[in-house]
Design an enzyme around this catalytic site. Sequence first.
Site, PDB file in Angstrom:
ATOM      1  N   HIS A   1       0.842  -1.205   0.000  1.00 30.09           N
ATOM      2  CA  HIS A   1       0.000   0.000   0.000  1.00 30.09           C
ATOM      3  C   HIS A   1       0.880   1.260   0.000  1.00 30.09           C
ATOM      4  CE1 HIS A   1      -3.426   2.561   1.415  1.00 30.09           C
ATOM      5  NE2 HIS A   1      -2.460   3.174   2.087  1.00 30.09           N
ATOM      6  N   GLU A   2       1.920   1.272   0.831  1.00 28.57           N
ATOM      7  CA  GLU A   2       2.794   2.452   0.910  1.00 28.57           C
ATOM      8  C   GLU A   2       3.605   2.618  -0.382  1.00 28.57           C
ATOM      9  OE1 GLU A   2       2.379   4.630   3.193  1.00 28.57           O
ATOM     10  OE2 GLU A   2       1.039   3.366   4.362  1.00 28.57           O
TER      11      GLU A   2
ATOM     12  N   HIS B   1       1.470   4.257  -2.951  1.00 27.63           N
ATOM     13  CA  HIS B   1       1.404   5.726  -2.842  1.00 27.63           C
ATOM     14  C   HIS B   1       2.577   6.360  -3.594  1.00 27.63           C
ATOM     15  CE1 HIS B   1      -1.923   6.569  -0.150  1.00 27.63           C
ATOM     16  NE2 HIS B   1      -1.434   5.874   0.862  1.00 27.63           N
TER      17      HIS B   1
ATOM     18  N   GLU C   1      -6.137   6.904  -0.938  1.00 30.91           N
ATOM     19  CA  GLU C   1      -6.148   5.679  -0.134  1.00 30.91           C
ATOM     20  C   GLU C   1      -6.716   4.495  -0.915  1.00 30.91           C
ATOM     21  OE1 GLU C   1      -4.508   5.190   2.412  1.00 30.91           O
ATOM     22  OE2 GLU C   1      -4.025   7.285   2.706  1.00 30.91           O
TER      23      GLU C   1
END
Length: 269
Positions: A130-131, A134, A193
């Site tokens: 997920h990071e 980003h 997100e």
Amino acid sequence: MYIFAFVFAVLSAGWTLVFGWDTVPHTGRWHVIGVDADTAASLGERAFDEVLAREPVVAEGPAVEAVRDIVARLAPHANALAGRDFDWDFAVIDDPAPNAFALPNGNLAVQTGLLPVTGLEDGLAAVVGHEIAHVIARHPEERLTQQEFARLGQFAASLFFADADPAAQAAIAGALGLGAEYGILRPFSRTHESEADRIGMILMARACYDPRAAAQIWQRMAELGRASPEILSTHPAHETRIAQLSGHLAEAMAVRESAGCAPLPAQVG
Ligand SMILES: [Zn+2]
């Protein structure tokens, strides 16, 4: 004096609106980026150095090894998806809050408070994925660009509605980008997100992790009633997020299958 700075800021914003369009890897969403890659990279490095100087960094141990392995396994897929090589780096921070964050140029951090929820394998890979998502989706740069436009709008308003307002001085500093560093650690939007959740699952799938682990850690977070760090911020709500992740699961599972990964057990490990 203000007027020259204002004209410069308007020209620079105009340039961005004409030439700053880019698409997000995998989702294809169009966004405007007004920060060039080198500037974003140096902002990311500086902010990361500041965080590391301030926070208790875990030097070695199972958590550090686990994150190192996961980054090494996900990074080639992230670079391939983005069509660009990032300078991946990570830190494990000794902090009981279950949080993680990402900065431009591939700088990632995971706090130890997440580990009881994620474990050290697929759940942790979901957070790291997920990071990383980003970063490759350039969300920090997109957010900085939006802040620049917002400041320009504020400054324009101050020119029209106030006469040498002291706040104009602060606004001009912002319009010229001096506020950028302070904005870089702010929370991401709901769009960012959701997009990071979706891309993160694709990265997990390409690297043969179990993409089902992403929804599972949100379920665990919801059960624990944990409050709102970046990774589980109030937006989107846990339920919305779990539903969206489940909606993207078929896509991720198809990607995993075409990557030739070993079949998954019936239950998430
Ligand atoms: Zn996030």
